[in-house]
Design an enzyme around this catalytic site. Structure first.
Site, short mmCIF file in Angstrom:
data_model
loop_
_atom_site.label_atom_id
_atom_site.label_comp_id
_atom_site.label_asym_id
_atom_site.label_seq_id
_atom_site.Cartn_x
_atom_site.Cartn_y
_atom_site.Cartn_z
N ALA A 266 0.86 -1.19 0.00
CA ALA A 266 0.00 0.00 0.00
C ALA A 266 0.89 1.23 0.00
CB ALA A 266 -0.93 0.01 1.21
N GLU A 268 0.68 5.60 1.19
CA GLU A 268 -0.05 6.51 2.07
C GLU A 268 -0.41 7.85 1.46
OE1 GLU A 268 4.43 7.24 3.07
OE2 GLU A 268 3.16 5.54 2.50
N ASN A 269 -0.68 7.93 0.19
CA ASN A 269 -1.03 9.22 -0.40
C ASN A 269 -2.19 9.85 0.38
OD1 ASN A 269 0.65 8.29 -2.68
ND2 ASN A 269 -1.13 7.06 -3.20
N HIS A 299 -1.61 0.91 9.22
CA HIS A 299 -0.25 1.38 8.92
C HIS A 299 -0.31 2.61 8.03
CE1 HIS A 299 4.05 0.44 7.49
NE2 HIS A 299 3.63 1.36 6.65
N GLU A 300 -1.06 2.51 6.93
CA GLU A 300 -1.14 3.66 6.01
C GLU A 300 -1.84 4.84 6.67
OE1 GLU A 300 0.68 3.37 3.45
OE2 GLU A 300 0.95 1.24 3.82
N GLU A 322 8.23 5.08 8.37
CA GLU A 322 7.93 3.66 8.19
C GLU A 322 8.02 2.86 9.49
OE1 GLU A 322 6.41 2.71 5.83
OE2 GLU A 322 6.89 4.07 4.19
#
Length: 835
Positions: A266, A268-269, A299-300, A322
């Site tokens: 994935a 994270e935009n 997470h994102e 991260e």
């Protein structure tokens, strides 16, 4: 070094003289459905102040068609990567018209045609530096801007970006969609997606705000999209993070889109998070898969604060986002996501990844030295993610959970929409905890490698904890005794250790059958069991109630096998005895995967075939004995598919089940994913034909079916077939990223190295030209996926000696593959001789 490989020093010099304010992007994607058209018009207008006369703008595409500086046309000065701009004023508006290229590698603007309905889908993926493949930019994380996107696309398409849609204007052959200006973000987290995506809407009510939510996937996958579960996790996460970070979600909307041929899990935009379609489960799925998806969603989401709101200045501090997101994914899954065993999975999977990475010769500190973009691309690894998260888990214990979150709140308040480095975070945590983190940071963030911890039974001193490569640890040792047929925890010893040897308070070893250092997995270290504990674990592992303790023991046994200290035959015997009684499906799946790897990599050559055959029998019997419809049944079915590619002991029975001429086990969901896995395994041993693969594709003509079909055809155990696949991987540049991976998987299926062994010299002749001519992602897949697993290090050592001037990132990959081969050879040689 090419001009495309930006360095830390030159980008720092650029940001010192350029103050970026805003970027307006116009994309024309109306031609995207015509696959013969390879380019698209793109225009970027950058507004910035300058204290230098000249700079450059990054762009990798088909052409640069025009440049204007402060309204005046300029001659185009472009070398394929950098557009040189001179004659800058104090305040500047620079507009660049260009043509970008549609991507099939998952980098930049990826274009995908769905074979089910012929529809075309687009999405962007940029990290660390591929937005320059879609529009001209200042491609570095410390040059944030407010972005405004306008996208022309075909009618009736979903068109998305990070900002809210503000308007649509009809065009003669499409529609123009405008988006709201974003808050300041770095170029690598801007995003666009377009296509006839299926969409499910929702909302999250956060205080007095209503945040629009969207979940999207391809239309042909809509029937499989469990949007309600995804939206539920999303709402839980947003509620938790807003409260924990004391900072409102800043990005307006929250769209999550599952996209095809994705290189990552994935991204994270902000406002438009992209996920691999692997999280849209087309068939049966285990609790561990749902937990894994929830973990990734969380997470994102953590990145909306760690990484998007506050961003590292350069990729040296990639861990600032991260490591935190990896930690927060597991923490929030437990605290708010409804997955209380998320730390069990973390102990087995994420830490296992970190331990492997940290034992490579290319390991690095969590806070790494990243001189350029090529190095950054390869640093999205087990150190930056999983080791960093493991260390943060220890930091939370060190400073206290309340102080940790207060420090995070201070960090966001002080640096919102800015860029930071390590001292910025440490100062916030020190201010809230009152603890000096200098020594902690030096020991854990700025060093590499890992300690190996064990407990010795000393007649004089009792139990003594030992560690190699000494570091400060706060950990707990669990003490277990056999009671009846169970291992029962009798007590714990909590200890802070710094030295190589630490007596455990003269704790007597009398009556203690198993001593388990790091029983709660609180620190980061490789655990080594003493001989008595190993014997007892081998007999009673599955009787331990605590899943975290079982995870630590499973990991210790696997690490001992990888190190050559525990014979492969004994490890396989432990798994065969206890895996059928392992209730945690993540631990079960990992044990099965490790067994497959142990047989393929570490078993002695003269024992491998017998072990592989016995393992197929074990998987077959366990499959039939498992509870119908259970996660365990599915895990064993998948393990059988992997094992059958190496041994044909159950090939006829599996083929009959696939052909429906024999019954499958009751409750087994023989869905397309499992059918393809079995069919590819059968193909690798010569028990499935081209006709079988074609018939399966006719039944499953999906994109996933086409990828699997390619693997099945390439997996046939014929030297001409394998060599053809091997050459296609290198030479057929029309292969998409997923089709390349499928071709490589077929060429290597079933560990049939004998079918491609004559190509070793060709591999070493090809890797450097491929690195120079292909994208990093494609080149990486070739270098890693086709590395020759020979019986000697001579060829790879020769290449390294003759190519000391090769790009550092390429040498890193080759060195890592060499280390894996060296471990294989070393551990095989250490296996006991069969009587």
């Amino acid at each position: 070094m090419t001009s495309a490989n930006l360095t830390r020093d030159e980008t720092a010099a650029r940001s010192n003289v350029i103050r970026l304010e805003a970027v307006e992007v116009e994309l024309d994607l109306r031609n995207a459905r015509d696959l013969t058209t390879q380019t698209f018009p793109t225009t970027a207008t950058l507004t910035f102040d300058a204290t230098a006369d000249a700079t450059w703008i990054d762009f990798i595409g088909a052409s640069v068609d025009g440049v204007t500086v402060n309204g005046a046309p300029r001659e185009v000065d472009w070398d394929g990567s950098r557009i040189r701009i001179e004659g800058l004023a104090e305040h500047n508006v620079v507009s660049v018209r260009a043509h970008g290229r549609y991507s099939t590698s998952g980098e930049g603007l990826h274009r995908f045609r769905d074979p089910v309905d012929g529809e075309v889908y687009l999405y962007t993926q940029y990290e660390p530096a591929d937005s320059r493949r879609v529009y001209p930019v200042f491609e570095q994380p410390d040059m944030k801007a407010r972005w405004r996107f306008t996208v022309d696309a075909p009618d009736a398409w979903q068109v998305l970006s990070g900002g809210m849609e503000t308007g649509r204007e009809a065009l003669p052959d499409g529609v123009r969609v405008a988006f709201a200006e974003t808050l300041p973000v770095s170029s690598y987290i801007t995003a666009v997606a377009a296509g006839p995506y299926h969409r499910v809407d929702g909302v999250w009510e956060g205080g007095d705000r209503v945040v629009p939510l969207g979940v999207l996937c391809r239309a042909s996958l809509a029937v499989h999209l469990d949007a309600d579960e995804i939206l539920d996790i999303t709402r839980r996460g947003l509620q938790f993070f807003e409260e924990a970070f004391a900072y409102p979600y800043p990005w307006g909307k929250y769209d999550q889109i599952f996209v095809p041929e994705y290189n990552l899990g994935a991204m994270e935009n902000p406002g438009l998070v992209t996920f691999t379609e692997g999280y849209v489960f087309r068939g049966a799925s285990t609790a561990a898969q749902h937990e894994g998806r929830a973990n990734t969603i969380l997470h994102e989401m953590a990145h909306m604060w760690f990484g998007d709101l506050v961003t590292m200045r350069w990729w040296d501090d990639l861990w600032l986002k991260e490591s935190f997101a990896d930690f927060m994914g597991a923490h929030t899954a437990v605290a708010a996501g409804g997955y209380p065993d998320a730390w069990v999975t973390f102990a087995s999977r994420r830490k296992g990844w970190a331990y492997v990475q940290d034992q490579l010769p290319t390991t690095h500190p969590i806070v790494a030295d990243i001189p350029d973009l090529e190095a950054a691309k390869l640093n999205f690894d087990g150190i930056t993610y999983a080791k960093g998260a493991s260390v943060l888990k220890q930091l939370v214990a060190f400073v206290g959970e309340d102080a940790f979150f207060r420090g995070a709140q201070r960090y966001f308040a002080d640096h919102a929409f800015g860029n930071t480095t390590l001292p910025d975070l440490l100062s916030a945590l020190e201010a809230e905890s009152g603890r000096d983190l200098t020594a902690w940071s030096r020991a854990w963030l700025q060093t590499s490698g890992l300690s190996e911890i064990a407990v010795e039974r000393d007649d004089v001193n009792g139990l003594v904890l030992t560690q190699t490569d000494p570091r400060p640890h706060r950990l707990t040792c669990g003490l277990f005794s056999v009671t009846g047929d169970r291992l029962v925890r009798q007590g714990d010893v909590e200890v802070e250790v710094v030295d190589a040897r630490t007596p455990l308070g003269r704790v007597s070893a009398d009556g203690i059958d198993l001593v388990l250092p790091n029983v709660d997995d609180s620190t980061y270290a490789k655990v080594r069991l003493d001989a008595r504990s190993t014997d007892v674990a081998s007999d009673h592992l599955s009787s331990i109630d605590d899943p975290v303790a079982r995870a630590v023991i499973w990991a210790a046994l696997w690490n001992a096998t990888r190190d050559g200290d525990l014979p492969v035959t004994r490890f396989v015997a432990v798994v065969s005895r206890h895996a059928t009684h392992e209730p945690n499906v993540a631990l079960l799946a990992d044990a099965l995967a490790h067994t497959h790897a142990a047989i393929g990599h570490y078993a002695a050559a003269d024992a491998r075939d017998a072990l592989a055959g016995a393992w197929v029998e074990t998987c077959w019997n366990a499959l039939w004995a498992a509870q119908p419809g259970s996660d365990a049944q599915l895990a064993w079915a998948r393990a059988l598919g992997a094992a059958a590619g190496r041994s044909a002991g159950k090939a006829d029975e599996m083929h009959a089940i696939l052909a429906r001429t024999a019954p499958a086990p009751d409750g087994l969901a023989l869905d397309p994913e499992l059918r393809w896995a079995w069919l590819i395994a059968l193909a690798a041993t010569g028990h499935a034909s081209t006709e079988d693969a074609d018939a399966e594709l006719a039944a499953d003509p999906s994109a996933q079916g086409h990828v699997a079909h390619r693997t099945a055809l390439a997996a046939r155990p014929d030297a001409a077939v394998r060599v053809s696949a091997w050459r296609a991987a290198w030479e057929d540049e029309s292969l998409t990223n997923d089709h390349l991976a499928a071709t490589i998987a077929g060429a290597r299926a079933g560990d049939r190295r004998d079918l491609v062994a004559d190509l070793d010299d060709d591999y070493f002749a090809r890797i450097r030209p491929a690195w120079a001519s292909r994208s990093i992602e494609i080149a990486r897949r070739l270098v890693v996926g086709l590395f020759p697993s020979s019986g000697s290090l001579d060829d790879v050592d020769g290449w390294l000696a003759e190519n000391d001037d090769a790009p550092a990132a390429l040498r890193r990959l080759v060195i890592e593959q060499r280390d894996g081969l060296a471990r294989d050879l070393r551990v095989r040689a250490a296996q006991p001789v069969a009587p």
